[in-house]
Design a protein around this motif. Structure first.
Motif: not given
Length: 166
Positions: A90-115
């Motif tokens: 959706l506009p401004g909402l992304y999905v990923s299944g990559a461990a690298e994405t999770l690592e980057q989001l954790l490092e940045k302290g970004s808002t995300f939801r792990l399912l």
């Protein structure tokens, strides 16, 4: 994309009071993520158990149960357009299944939801369930993913549609 909202009479315990973000739907079947069922596990514990380095920041954020299929498979919903692996849902909402994405989001302290896991239907299965009244649909809004408390989302969307959830 649409949200599938479990009807009040939903009998399947996997989907009672569920809100599913439908990611794919065609003649071969459908795939979605339950976005409002947090688990007992928090992100800090998950990150530590899976050797992600930045596990201390998000200890109180829950990991969500994305559905009953492949419960060890992770999906990430996030709002960070700078991530290389993103697929816009959706506009401004992304999905990923990559461990690298999770690592980057954790490092940045970004808002995300792990399912963990996903919801899936075979050919014509979702249509049959919808015809039986098991699911209601509403246009998906990315603001609902992060803007509402998960425990309140089902009732809020039902009320938006004019359905009394009680």
């Amino acid at each position: 994309p649409i949200f599938l909202i479990a009807g009040p009479q939903m009998g399947d315990p996997n989907f009672v009071r569920s809100v599913v973000l439908l990611l794919h739907h065609d003649e071969t079947g459908a795939l979605g993520l339950v976005i409002n069922h947090p688990t007992e596990m928090d992100l800090g514990s998950f990150a530590e158990a899976h050797d992600f380095s930045c596990h201390t920041r998000l200890t109180s954020s829950p990991v969500f149960r994305g559905g009953p299929i492949e419960p060890d498979r992770g999906w990430i919903l996030h709002q960070d357009a700078s991530i290389q692996d993103e697929q816009q849902v959706l506009p401004g909402l992304y999905v990923s299944g990559a461990a690298e994405t999770l690592e980057q989001l954790l490092e940045k302290g970004s808002t995300f939801r792990l399912l963990l896991g996903y919801a899936g239907w075979g050919a014509a299965q979702l249509e049959a369930e919808m015809a039986q009244g098991a699911w209601l649909t509403v246009e998906a809004d990315g603001a609902d993913v992060f803007g509402s408390a998960p425990a309140d989302l089902w009732a809020l969307l039902m009320a938006k549609m004019g359905v009394d959830p009680s």
